[in-house]
Design a protein around this motif. Structure first.
Motif, mmCIF file in Angstrom:
data_model
loop_
_atom_site.group_PDB
_atom_site.id
_atom_site.type_symbol
_atom_site.label_atom_id
_atom_site.label_comp_id
_atom_site.label_asym_id
_atom_site.label_seq_id
_atom_site.Cartn_x
_atom_site.Cartn_y
_atom_site.Cartn_z
ATOM 1 N N ASP A 1 0.378 -55.133 -52.241
ATOM 2 C CA ASP A 1 0.567 -54.074 -51.258
ATOM 3 C C ASP A 1 -0.736 -53.861 -50.493
ATOM 4 O OD1 ASP A 1 1.131 -51.772 -49.823
ATOM 5 O OD2 ASP A 1 2.364 -50.908 -51.421
ATOM 6 N N ALA A 2 -0.951 -54.648 -49.439
ATOM 7 C CA ALA A 2 -2.212 -54.598 -48.700
ATOM 8 C C ALA A 2 -2.407 -53.250 -48.006
ATOM 9 C CB ALA A 2 -2.259 -55.729 -47.678
ATOM 10 N N GLY A 3 -1.319 -52.661 -47.507
ATOM 11 C CA GLY A 3 -1.430 -51.384 -46.801
ATOM 12 C C GLY A 3 -1.944 -50.272 -47.698
ATOM 13 N N ARG A 4 -1.323 -50.102 -48.866
ATOM 14 C CA ARG A 4 -1.738 -49.043 -49.786
ATOM 15 C C ARG A 4 -3.123 -49.331 -50.359
ATOM 16 N NH1 ARG A 4 2.514 -48.262 -54.254
ATOM 17 N NH2 ARG A 4 1.001 -46.670 -54.912
ATOM 18 N N LEU A 5 -3.430 -50.625 -50.573
ATOM 19 C CA LEU A 5 -4.749 -50.981 -51.092
ATOM 20 C C LEU A 5 -5.829 -50.613 -50.078
ATOM 21 C CD1 LEU A 5 -6.518 -52.323 -53.238
ATOM 22 C CD2 LEU A 5 -6.049 -54.525 -52.147
ATOM 23 N N ALA A 6 -5.596 -50.936 -48.797
ATOM 24 C CA ALA A 6 -6.565 -50.590 -47.759
ATOM 25 C C ALA A 6 -6.743 -49.080 -47.651
ATOM 26 C CB ALA A 6 -6.122 -51.176 -46.419
ATOM 27 N N ALA A 7 -5.628 -48.343 -47.747
ATOM 28 C CA ALA A 7 -5.703 -46.880 -47.660
ATOM 29 C C ALA A 7 -6.490 -46.310 -48.832
ATOM 30 C CB ALA A 7 -4.298 -46.291 -47.608
ATOM 31 N N HIS A 8 -6.278 -46.858 -50.022
ATOM 32 C CA HIS A 8 -6.992 -46.388 -51.212
ATOM 33 C C HIS A 8 -8.496 -46.631 -51.076
ATOM 34 C CE1 HIS A 8 -7.853 -45.588 -55.453
ATOM 35 N NE2 HIS A 8 -8.521 -46.730 -55.463
ATOM 36 N N ILE A 9 -8.871 -47.814 -50.599
ATOM 37 C CA ILE A 9 -10.286 -48.128 -50.442
ATOM 38 C C ILE A 9 -10.918 -47.247 -49.362
ATOM 39 C CG2 ILE A 9 -11.903 -49.934 -49.716
ATOM 40 C CD1 ILE A 9 -10.009 -51.963 -51.027
ATOM 41 N N ALA A 10 -10.180 -47.042 -48.256
ATOM 42 C CA ALA A 10 -10.696 -46.191 -47.179
ATOM 43 C C ALA A 10 -10.929 -44.767 -47.665
ATOM 44 C CB ALA A 10 -9.725 -46.205 -45.997
ATOM 45 N N ALA A 11 -9.983 -44.258 -48.478
ATOM 46 C CA ALA A 11 -10.133 -42.905 -49.011
ATOM 47 C C ALA A 11 -11.350 -42.817 -49.930
ATOM 48 C CB ALA A 11 -8.865 -42.494 -49.760
ATOM 49 N N GLY A 12 -11.566 -43.847 -50.725
ATOM 50 C CA GLY A 12 -12.729 -43.862 -51.612
ATOM 51 C C GLY A 12 -14.035 -43.902 -50.844
ATOM 52 N N MET A 13 -14.056 -44.664 -49.749
ATOM 53 C CA MET A 13 -15.258 -44.726 -48.918
ATOM 54 C C MET A 13 -15.533 -43.388 -48.261
ATOM 55 S SD MET A 13 -14.779 -48.496 -47.150
ATOM 56 C CE MET A 13 -16.272 -48.335 -46.174
ATOM 57 N N GLU A 14 -14.464 -42.756 -47.784
ATOM 58 C CA GLU A 14 -14.639 -41.452 -47.143
ATOM 59 C C GLU A 14 -15.158 -40.416 -48.133
ATOM 60 O OE1 GLU A 14 -12.039 -38.180 -44.548
ATOM 61 O OE2 GLU A 14 -11.101 -40.031 -45.297
ATOM 62 N N GLU A 15 -14.605 -40.436 -49.344
ATOM 63 C CA GLU A 15 -15.045 -39.497 -50.379
ATOM 64 C C GLU A 15 -16.504 -39.719 -50.735
ATOM 65 O OE1 GLU A 15 -13.848 -38.311 -54.996
ATOM 66 O OE2 GLU A 15 -12.530 -39.573 -53.782
ATOM 67 N N ALA A 16 -16.951 -40.987 -50.693
ATOM 68 C CA ALA A 16 -18.330 -41.296 -51.014
ATOM 69 C C ALA A 16 -19.266 -41.127 -49.829
ATOM 70 C CB ALA A 16 -18.427 -42.735 -51.535
ATOM 71 N N GLY A 17 -18.728 -40.730 -48.673
ATOM 72 C CA GLY A 17 -19.551 -40.515 -47.497
ATOM 73 C C GLY A 17 -19.934 -41.778 -46.786
ATOM 74 N N LEU A 18 -19.180 -42.845 -46.976
ATOM 75 C CA LEU A 18 -19.463 -44.126 -46.310
ATOM 76 C C LEU A 18 -18.656 -44.246 -45.037
ATOM 77 C CD1 LEU A 18 -19.371 -46.519 -49.401
ATOM 78 C CD2 LEU A 18 -21.389 -45.623 -48.273
ATOM 79 N N SER A 19 -19.294 -44.660 -43.956
ATOM 80 C CA SER A 19 -18.592 -44.859 -42.697
ATOM 81 C C SER A 19 -17.718 -46.115 -42.811
ATOM 82 C CB SER A 19 -19.609 -45.041 -41.569
ATOM 83 O OG SER A 19 -18.959 -45.528 -40.404
ATOM 84 N N PRO A 20 -16.509 -46.096 -42.225
ATOM 85 C CA PRO A 20 -15.662 -47.296 -42.243
ATOM 86 C C PRO A 20 -16.355 -48.510 -41.638
ATOM 87 C CG PRO A 20 -14.420 -45.397 -41.520
ATOM 88 C CD PRO A 20 -15.847 -44.954 -41.602
ATOM 89 N N SER A 21 -17.262 -48.278 -40.666
ATOM 90 C CA SER A 21 -17.950 -49.387 -40.040
ATOM 91 C C SER A 21 -19.016 -49.993 -40.927
ATOM 92 C CB SER A 21 -18.594 -48.930 -38.723
ATOM 93 O OG SER A 21 -19.552 -47.910 -38.976
ATOM 94 N N ALA A 22 -19.283 -49.338 -42.071
ATOM 95 C CA ALA A 22 -20.296 -49.871 -42.979
ATOM 96 C C ALA A 22 -19.736 -50.966 -43.866
ATOM 97 C CB ALA A 22 -20.844 -48.755 -43.852
ATOM 98 N N GLY A 23 -18.430 -51.139 -43.864
ATOM 99 C CA GLY A 23 -17.813 -52.157 -44.703
ATOM 100 C C GLY A 23 -17.100 -53.199 -43.865
ATOM 101 N N ARG A 24 -16.386 -54.055 -44.544
ATOM 102 C CA ARG A 24 -15.613 -55.087 -43.866
ATOM 103 C C ARG A 24 -14.145 -54.694 -43.849
ATOM 104 N NH1 ARG A 24 -18.056 -60.762 -46.307
ATOM 105 N NH2 ARG A 24 -20.230 -60.384 -45.725
ATOM 106 N N THR A 25 -13.366 -55.351 -43.006
ATOM 107 C CA THR A 25 -11.950 -55.056 -42.937
ATOM 108 C C THR A 25 -11.275 -55.495 -44.223
ATOM 109 O OG1 THR A 25 -11.505 -57.192 -41.917
ATOM 110 C CG2 THR A 25 -11.888 -55.322 -40.430
#
Length: 225
Positions: A201-225
């Motif tokens: 489930d790539a969609g839910r996996l991406a959403a989970h990782i994005a939420a974790g990055m946001e919680e940790a204060g990481l900008s989405p542009s700091a990671g890879r797609t």
């Protein structure tokens, strides 16, 4: 083509009697369509190489995919019946890696029942010609029904795709079912990531990782797609 099997003239005569158009396809083919669409057993046996431009190529392991791709690229009308006889290349534990394949691709017939019956009759006639005196048995299956059963079982998408690719091969299906009954543990990934990866489930996996990055204060542009 430097050689043909001794039975080739009889096979070509049979194709002509059945109203087919003879077709030839290149020996060297783009590998991606085979890697994406072929079953696991075929993908393991393909001979791969690479062009100077970095394109992944392979020696043709079968005719169906390249014949259909040529039909699409030529924008030929349907219904059409293509016949082929030529060499294919597969890595095998027993027997030569280079052998002949003959067949008919029956495309665009609106009456699917007629097309199915004709395909069985074509295969039976060809085998009867190649194996005179042998008793032949026909076993029918429907991959559409099989995939509908898999969907109704609520299996993860990754497992549905693997089981669907095993359709028609009892050995591959038995192996896949054994793995499904006792799935290997993935100790390197924590939940729920491990389950999302298993489900494909790539969609839910991406959403989970994005939420974790946001919680940790990481900008989405700091990671890879």
């Amino acid at each position: 083509m430097t050689r043909y099997p001794a039975i080739a003239p009889k096979i070509l005569k049979l194709f002509a009697e059945r109203g087919t158009d003879p077709v030839e396809v290149a020996v060297l083919q783009p590998a991606d369509p085979f890697l994406d669409m072929a079953g696991e057993d075929l993908r393991r046996r393909i001979f791969l190489t690479e062009s100077e431009t970095g394109q992944t190529l392979c020696l043709r392991p079968e005719f169906t995919i390249p014949v259909c791709l040529d039909h699409i690229s030529s924008q030929a009308g349907t219904p059409r019946r293509y016949a082929y006889l030529g060499e294919v290349f597969r890595q095998r534990r027993e027997g030569q890696a280079e052998f002949f394949q003959a067949g008919i691709e029956d495309l665009g017939e609106k009456n699917t029942a007629v097309a199915d019956a004709r395909s069985v009759a074509d295969a039976h006639a060809l085998l009867r010609l190649a194996l005179p005196g042998r008793e032949l048995k026909i076993t029918l299956g429907d991959q559409t029904i099989f995939e509908a059963v898999l969907a109704a079982l609520g299996l993860p998408r990754g497992w549905r795709m693997r089981l669907a690719r095993a359709f028609g091969s009892s050995d591959m299906l038995a192996t896949a079912l054994a793995d499904l009954a006792t799935p290997p543990r993935n100790n390197s990934l924590a939940e729920p990531v491990a389950s999302l990866v298993t489900d494909g489930d790539a969609g839910r996996l991406a959403a989970h990782i994005a939420a974790g990055m946001e919680e940790a204060g990481l900008s989405p542009s700091a990671g890879r797609t």
